[in-house]
Design a protein around this motif. Structure first.
Motif, mmCIF file in Angstrom:
data_model
loop_
_atom_site.group_PDB
_atom_site.id
_atom_site.type_symbol
_atom_site.label_atom_id
_atom_site.label_comp_id
_atom_site.label_asym_id
_atom_site.label_seq_id
_atom_site.Cartn_x
_atom_site.Cartn_y
_atom_site.Cartn_z
ATOM 1 N N VAL A 126 -6.834 7.153 -2.877
ATOM 2 C CA VAL A 126 -7.288 6.411 -1.695
ATOM 3 C C VAL A 126 -6.509 6.804 -0.450
ATOM 4 N N HIS A 127 -5.175 6.953 -0.573
ATOM 5 C CA HIS A 127 -4.367 7.212 0.619
ATOM 6 C C HIS A 127 -2.995 7.745 0.235
ATOM 7 N N ASP A 128 -2.192 8.058 1.239
ATOM 8 C CA ASP A 128 -0.815 8.493 1.044
ATOM 9 C C ASP A 128 0.096 7.297 1.312
ATOM 10 N N PRO A 129 0.698 6.719 0.270
ATOM 11 C CA PRO A 129 1.500 5.504 0.457
ATOM 12 C C PRO A 129 2.875 5.741 1.061
ATOM 13 N N THR A 130 3.179 6.988 1.420
ATOM 14 C CA THR A 130 4.479 7.269 2.045
ATOM 15 C C THR A 130 4.377 7.354 3.568
ATOM 16 N N GLN A 131 3.181 7.229 4.111
ATOM 17 C CA GLN A 131 3.007 7.289 5.566
ATOM 18 C C GLN A 131 3.139 5.880 6.146
ATOM 19 N N LEU A 132 4.031 5.725 7.092
ATOM 20 C CA LEU A 132 4.289 4.417 7.684
ATOM 21 C C LEU A 132 3.371 4.180 8.879
ATOM 22 N N ASN A 133 2.568 3.137 8.779
ATOM 23 C CA ASN A 133 1.687 2.717 9.881
ATOM 24 C C ASN A 133 0.774 3.833 10.368
ATOM 25 N N ARG A 134 0.279 4.608 9.432
ATOM 26 C CA ARG A 134 -0.694 5.638 9.783
ATOM 27 C C ARG A 134 -1.326 6.201 8.509
#
Length: 238
Positions: A126-134
């Motif tokens: 679904v997404h990259d969980p290491t990207q903060l607020n983006r």
């Protein structure tokens, strides 16, 4: 060209591409690669009745699309969580000042897909969980990575899974996903629902989101369904 999703730039981007003579982008290269990760060591046992999960991982178009192609999911609705009802509209949420995150409410049959599997798909494709607020081209707290739990059991599973993945250094960087209790979920405007299915040639969808569906099909083949479970279908049958 950098693709963005603000409400006033979407049509401008499409218009510019049409003017340049480009019919549609094909999803030849994913904006973000999926990561193959282990399943959660701790999960909820199957139970009778439906359960609800609410997650946020960037643009809700792609998040909704992934879960609409997940077996055992009976409903996936784009919306807002983290703020108040008064500010739960797209234009206001896009300001990044409401506390809301673009989120998806996933109702699922735990006898067909577990909460842990919902989270495994969330962290993997679904997404990259290491990207903060983006996420990808989208920035702001409204695009943050978050899990809004609906029970103490969900909270324990989510926290244990994040700890498990961080300990294993699966991503190489710490997970920044925020885990907190769901206070309320507000469905997004009708034009946001089923967006990936209705607009597969839209440049943002083709580049950023269709690859997520392909990754789901490849990595979670046993959980993938070809025909999406759409919000519009639910409205017709209910």
């Amino acid at each position: 060209m950098r693709l963005t999703r603000s409400h006033f730039l979407k049509t401008a981007v499409l218009g510019a591409i049409a003017a340049a003579g480009i019919v549609a982008w094909q999803p030849l290269h994913a904006a973000e690669e999926a990561v193959v990760i282990p399943p959660p060591a701790q999960d909820q046992p199957a139970s009778d009745g439906l359960e609800t999960a609410v997650v946020a991982g960037g643009c809700f178009w792609g998040v909704q699309g992934v879960y609409q192609h997940t077996a055992g999911v009976v409903s996936a609705v784009s919306g807002y969580a983290g703020g108040t009802k008064a500010t739960a509209d797209y234009r206001t949420v896009s300001s990044g000042s409401t506390g809301h995150a673009e989120s998806v409410q996933v109702k699922f049959d735990p006898k067909k897909v577990s909460y842990g599997k919902i989270l495994q798909i969330f962290f993997s494709v679904v997404h990259d969980p290491t990207q903060l607020n983006r996420q990808g081209p989208d920035s702001g707290t409204q695009y943050r990575s978050a899990i809004f739990t609906t029970s103490e059991a969900q909270k324990k599973v989510a926290e244990a899974y994040v700890a498990q993945l961080d300990k294993a250094k699966v991503f190489g960087k710490p997970i920044v996903t925020k885990i907190g209790k769901l206070e309320a979920f507000y469905p997004a405007e009708a034009y946001h629902q089923d967006y990936l299915t209705l607009h597969p040639s839209q440049p943002y969808i083709a580049y950023n989101d269709l690859p997520k569906i392909e990754n789901l099909k490849k990595i979670f083949a046993e959980n993938y369904i070809e025909k999406p479970t759409l919000v519009s279908d639910a409205k017709v049958t209910n």
